[in-house]
Scaffold this motif. Structure first.
Motif, mmCIF file in Angstrom:
data_model
loop_
_atom_site.group_PDB
_atom_site.id
_atom_site.type_symbol
_atom_site.label_atom_id
_atom_site.label_comp_id
_atom_site.label_asym_id
_atom_site.label_seq_id
_atom_site.Cartn_x
_atom_site.Cartn_y
_atom_site.Cartn_z
ATOM 1 N N ARG A 1 0.822 -1.212 0.000
ATOM 2 C CA ARG A 1 0.000 0.000 0.000
ATOM 3 C C ARG A 1 0.855 1.262 0.000
ATOM 4 O O ARG A 1 0.684 2.146 0.825
ATOM 5 C CB ARG A 1 -0.956 -0.019 1.194
ATOM 6 N N PHE A 2 1.783 1.336 -0.905
ATOM 7 C CA PHE A 2 2.556 2.556 -1.115
ATOM 8 C C PHE A 2 1.637 3.607 -1.725
ATOM 9 O O PHE A 2 0.962 3.365 -2.726
ATOM 10 C CB PHE A 2 3.737 2.263 -2.028
ATOM 11 N N GLU A 3 1.573 4.776 -1.093
ATOM 12 C CA GLU A 3 0.627 5.813 -1.503
ATOM 13 C C GLU A 3 0.867 6.236 -2.952
ATOM 14 O O GLU A 3 2.013 6.553 -3.329
ATOM 15 C CB GLU A 3 0.747 7.025 -0.589
ATOM 16 N N PRO A 4 -0.185 6.281 -3.770
ATOM 17 C CA PRO A 4 -0.016 6.685 -5.180
ATOM 18 C C PRO A 4 0.551 8.090 -5.341
ATOM 19 O O PRO A 4 1.227 8.369 -6.347
ATOM 20 C CB PRO A 4 -1.433 6.579 -5.752
ATOM 21 N N ASP A 5 0.271 8.979 -4.383
ATOM 22 C CA ASP A 5 0.804 10.336 -4.474
ATOM 23 C C ASP A 5 2.331 10.351 -4.378
ATOM 24 O O ASP A 5 2.968 11.320 -4.813
ATOM 25 C CB ASP A 5 0.217 11.213 -3.368
ATOM 26 N N PHE A 6 2.904 9.300 -3.779
ATOM 27 C CA PHE A 6 4.355 9.250 -3.623
ATOM 28 C C PHE A 6 5.047 8.514 -4.764
ATOM 29 O O PHE A 6 6.225 8.750 -5.029
ATOM 30 C CB PHE A 6 4.713 8.568 -2.296
ATOM 31 N N GLY A 7 4.349 7.586 -5.415
ATOM 32 C CA GLY A 7 4.972 6.849 -6.511
ATOM 33 C C GLY A 7 4.437 5.440 -6.610
ATOM 34 O O GLY A 7 3.352 5.112 -6.127
ATOM 35 N N VAL A 8 5.224 4.580 -7.230
ATOM 36 C CA VAL A 8 4.854 3.188 -7.479
ATOM 37 C C VAL A 8 5.950 2.291 -6.917
ATOM 38 O O VAL A 8 7.142 2.585 -7.054
ATOM 39 C CB VAL A 8 4.673 2.915 -8.990
ATOM 40 N N SER A 9 5.558 1.198 -6.285
ATOM 41 C CA SER A 9 6.523 0.263 -5.705
ATOM 42 C C SER A 9 7.343 -0.407 -6.799
ATOM 43 O O SER A 9 6.860 -0.645 -7.911
ATOM 44 C CB SER A 9 5.801 -0.799 -4.873
ATOM 45 N N GLU A 10 8.594 -0.726 -6.477
ATOM 46 C CA GLU A 10 9.515 -1.377 -7.412
ATOM 47 C C GLU A 10 10.052 -2.645 -6.750
ATOM 48 O O GLU A 10 10.488 -2.624 -5.603
ATOM 49 C CB GLU A 10 10.675 -0.444 -7.765
ATOM 50 N N TRP A 11 10.058 -3.751 -7.508
ATOM 51 C CA TRP A 11 10.591 -5.017 -7.009
ATOM 52 C C TRP A 11 12.070 -5.116 -7.371
ATOM 53 O O TRP A 11 12.457 -4.912 -8.516
ATOM 54 C CB TRP A 11 9.839 -6.197 -7.606
ATOM 55 N N ILE A 12 12.880 -5.431 -6.366
ATOM 56 C CA ILE A 12 14.315 -5.604 -6.598
ATOM 57 C C ILE A 12 14.790 -6.835 -5.831
ATOM 58 O O ILE A 12 14.135 -7.314 -4.906
ATOM 59 C CB ILE A 12 15.139 -4.380 -6.155
ATOM 60 N N SER A 13 15.942 -7.339 -6.227
ATOM 61 C CA SER A 13 16.562 -8.451 -5.514
ATOM 62 C C SER A 13 17.419 -7.906 -4.378
ATOM 63 O O SER A 13 17.944 -6.785 -4.453
ATOM 64 C CB SER A 13 17.423 -9.285 -6.466
ATOM 65 N N ILE A 14 17.570 -8.702 -3.335
ATOM 66 C CA ILE A 14 18.395 -8.277 -2.207
ATOM 67 C C ILE A 14 19.850 -8.094 -2.624
ATOM 68 O O ILE A 14 20.582 -7.301 -2.020
ATOM 69 C CB ILE A 14 18.272 -9.306 -1.052
ATOM 70 N N HIS A 15 20.269 -8.798 -3.668
ATOM 71 C CA HIS A 15 21.654 -8.696 -4.117
ATOM 72 C C HIS A 15 21.920 -7.390 -4.856
ATOM 73 O O HIS A 15 23.052 -6.884 -4.830
ATOM 74 C CB HIS A 15 21.996 -9.888 -5.015
ATOM 75 N N GLU A 16 20.923 -6.851 -5.535
ATOM 76 C CA GLU A 16 21.122 -5.590 -6.246
ATOM 77 C C GLU A 16 20.722 -4.381 -5.404
ATOM 78 O O GLU A 16 20.856 -3.239 -5.848
ATOM 79 C CB GLU A 16 20.317 -5.598 -7.544
#
Length: 656
Positions: A344-359
């Motif tokens: 539930r990342f607020e839309p006014d702030f942006g969009v969530s991004e999926w990343i790997s723990i290694h990067e």
């Protein structure tokens, strides 16, 4: 512990002093020296370090050993308004004897406390016109200190009547009494002063952090310590002195002009910093893997010529935020301690991004470089970041967080240490800023801070949201402090008055409640009721619970019946066991052989002499009752009572 070596201090031995003061109330001689009894009792814990302190305590102080030594007591009225009880003293000679025994039995080198650290530990009263100690009696295991103190006559004169107003001796006597009372406390004045200085230093660091944050945001000027004080300059004309004093106060950040939030920042943005806020969320159970990382950025170059607006809302719109979810732990959701809301990342702030723990370390590092958390597709024209050149000098960075050290440690665990950045000038903690604003000792959570700033925080404990709200709190707090007072003093007097009234009201309510309880408990009339027996260990301490247990407990007649029943059951069990054993023997030897034998039972119950009350209220021996039960069971089993108490048992296998 450094102090003077142990030696016999001057003054009469305890035995000599006691023999010279044979009656209660006799004044001690002028050359006698004393120690406060309470200070001596705390001596190993206050002036001796471990492990020697524990060793001395076990041998000479703990478990009543200190009082068992026996002490000659003296008393002296302190004549201090703050102290109603007299000061209890013991002769120095007895304390010296204690030190000598410690040295001889334990082989420890003990020393008298330094006068500089404990001036009230060793007292003398040579002055002719001041009070001197008076003999009270002997303290030992047979006499408690409370009993001894109860014998002390009351102070006859008030302190201002006991001394002449112009007599300097009272000031010396008062200081001596204050030092003696200080020596009886668990922590001496130096230790309390040290703790107090530490507390002041911590609070001062919070307030200084607040002022630096205001300088970064241009709502407070940077001080100019090089500017001379115009008052000290005799060459300045009087007509210009007032103007120079205003300039000097502004250079010293005093008497700042009111902040107008409808106008741009009144002072330069110090160092043109970039605020970068980091928030890390981890799973609540070990090994606590990181699930989210939120990074928000506020570039002070974006605030130039922009009015902060009410509560700084215009500046808050310039915050850029990113929310990273870790793919390896994306299936983990907190539920026990906090309610997680990673999705539930607020839309006014942006969009969530999926990343790997290694990067994650490389992506986090990119947020600490231009364009500072701005997504690559962001091409807004009002930003200076579009024209950044590769060779632009490094910008000064300020790390922001709420309990920021915790987030820094999490970043280190995944391989990124923000402390290694050469252009990171400091870290600002919004928890400390809030304490500086409200003058509170304990930290406050982010949600409560937003509420105090009249800001709405949606879906807290989402790392991206928390990072953005933390920067909003930074802006809101720094501006609120300046709006509260031109000098940034956070309405100290108003806050203090409010808290004092709250404490006074709570104390008044407690006194009223206690008085009401006593009014109910101590009503007029009555004789106290029946005597209350001594409460056994494990019983409830309150009377209603004890009464309930008493009502449920059986009467003596019921207990007698239960005891008889248990005896009968035990005898029957033994008879059954004997029959079973005989059946086994019969199976082996044959019934005819067994029939010729007499089975003599062993005594089942030993004779007892305890007297119980039977149903007819006649005293009978318990052993007689048990024997009667035994005989009856034997008769029922078919054998009758033998002369030697034996019982002949029939077979139990159906061959009767």
């Amino acid at each position: 512990m450094s102090s003077s070596p142990l030696k016999d201090p001057p003054g009469k031995p305890a035995s000599d002093i006691k023999s010279s003061l044979p009656y209660s109330g006799q004044i001690a001689p002028r050359d006698a020296r004393f120690c406060p009894l309470a200070a001596v009792s705390k001596w190993p814990y206050k002036f001796i370090q471990q492990p020697d302190s524990e060793t001395i305590s076990k041998r000479f102080f703990a478990a009543g050993r200190f009082r068992a030594r026996g002490w000659t007591l003296y008393y002296i009225h302190t004549f201090l308004p703050s102290e109603s009880k007299p000061l209890i003293l013991v002769p120095v000679g007895e304390v010296q004897n204690l030190f000598d025994e410690i040295r001889e039995q334990l082989g420890l080198i003990v020393r008298w406390p330094q006068k500089e650290k404990a001036p009230g530990f060793l007292l003398k009263f040579p002055e002719a016109d001041t009070p001197r100690p008076q003999y009270l009696g002997r303290l030992d295991l047979h006499h408690s200190l409370d009993e001894m103190e109860a014998k002390i006559p009351p102070q006859k004169k008030h302190y201002d009547e006991a001394f002449r107003a112009d007599d300097r001796s009272f000031a010396a006597f008062k200081r001596k009494m204050e030092d003696a009372i200080e020596a009886t406390k668990q922590k001496n004045k130096n230790q309390r002063d040290k703790k107090r200085k530490q507390r002041i230093g911590t609070k001062q660091s919070w307030c200084e952090q607040m002022k630096r944050a205001q300088c970064y945001l241009g709502v407070r000027p940077r001080a100019d310590p090089s500017m001379p004080d115009p008052v000290q300059d005799p060459d300045i004309p009087v007509r210009e002195l007032e103007r120079e004093i205003k300039r000097y106060n502004l250079a010293q950040c005093r008497h700042l002009p009111d902040l107008d939030v409808s106008e741009a920042a009144p002072f330069p943005f110090q160092s043109n910093v970039v605020f970068i806020c980091v928030d890390v969320e981890a799973y609540e159970k070990p090994p606590r893997p990181i699930t989210e990382i939120g990074i928000s950025t506020l570039d002070t170059n974006d605030l130039v010529n922009l009015a902060p607006g009410e509560r700084g809302t215009n500046w808050m719109k310039k915050i850029r935020s990113r929310h990273f979810r870790i793919s390896e732990s994306g299936h983990l959701h907190n539920k026990e301690h906090v309610q997680g809301c990673a999705d539930r990342f607020e839309p006014d702030f942006g969009v969530s991004e999926w990343i790997s723990i290694h990067e994650a370390p490389q992506i986090i590092a990119s947020c600490f470089r231009p364009p500072f958390s701005r997504p690559s597709e962001d091409t807004s024209a009002d930003s200076h970041a579009d024209d950044l050149e590769v060779d632009e000098p490094k910008r000064q960075l300020v790390l922001v967080g709420h309990d920021v050290q915790n987030d820094v440690e999490y970043l280190r665990k995944i391989g990124y240490d923000v402390a290694n950045l050469s252009n990171l000038i400091e870290a600002v903690d919004t928890a400390d800023l809030y304490r500086a604003w409200k003058h509170e000792q304990n930290p406050t959570n982010l949600g409560a801070i937003l509420l105090a700033l009249e800001l709405v925080g949606w879906n807290l404990h989402n790392a991206g949201n928390d990072a953005a709200y933390t920067l909003q709190a930074l802006i809101g707090i720094t501006i609120s402090v300046r709006l509260a007072s031109p000098n940034g003093n956070s309405l100290l007097h108003t806050e203090f008055t409010h808290r004092a009234k709250m404490v006074e009201r709570e104390a008044h309510e407690r006194v009223q409640e206690e008085a009401a309880e006593w009014a109910v408990a101590d009503q007029e009339g009555g004789d106290g009721g029946p005597p209350q027996p001594l409460v056994p260990i494990g019983w409830p301490s309150d009377k209603p619970a004890r009464d309930a247990l008493t009502k449920e407990s059986p009467s003596p007649k019921q207990r007698q019946a239960e005891k008889k029943m248990s005896i009968m059951e035990a005898a029957k069990e033994r008879a059954d066991a004997a029959r079973e054993e005989e059946a086994k023997r019969a199976a082996k030897a044959g019934w005819k052989e067994v029939e010729k034998q007499e089975i003599v039972s062993e005594p089942w119950v030993e004779e007892k002499t305890e007297i119980v009350q039977d149903d007819d209220n006649e005293d009978v021996a318990e052993g007689e009752f048990e024997q009667g039960i035994t005989d009856r069971l034997a008769f029922l089993n078919g054998g009758g009572a033998a002369a030697g108490g034996g019982v002949k048992l029939p077979p139990s296998d159906g061959r009767a």
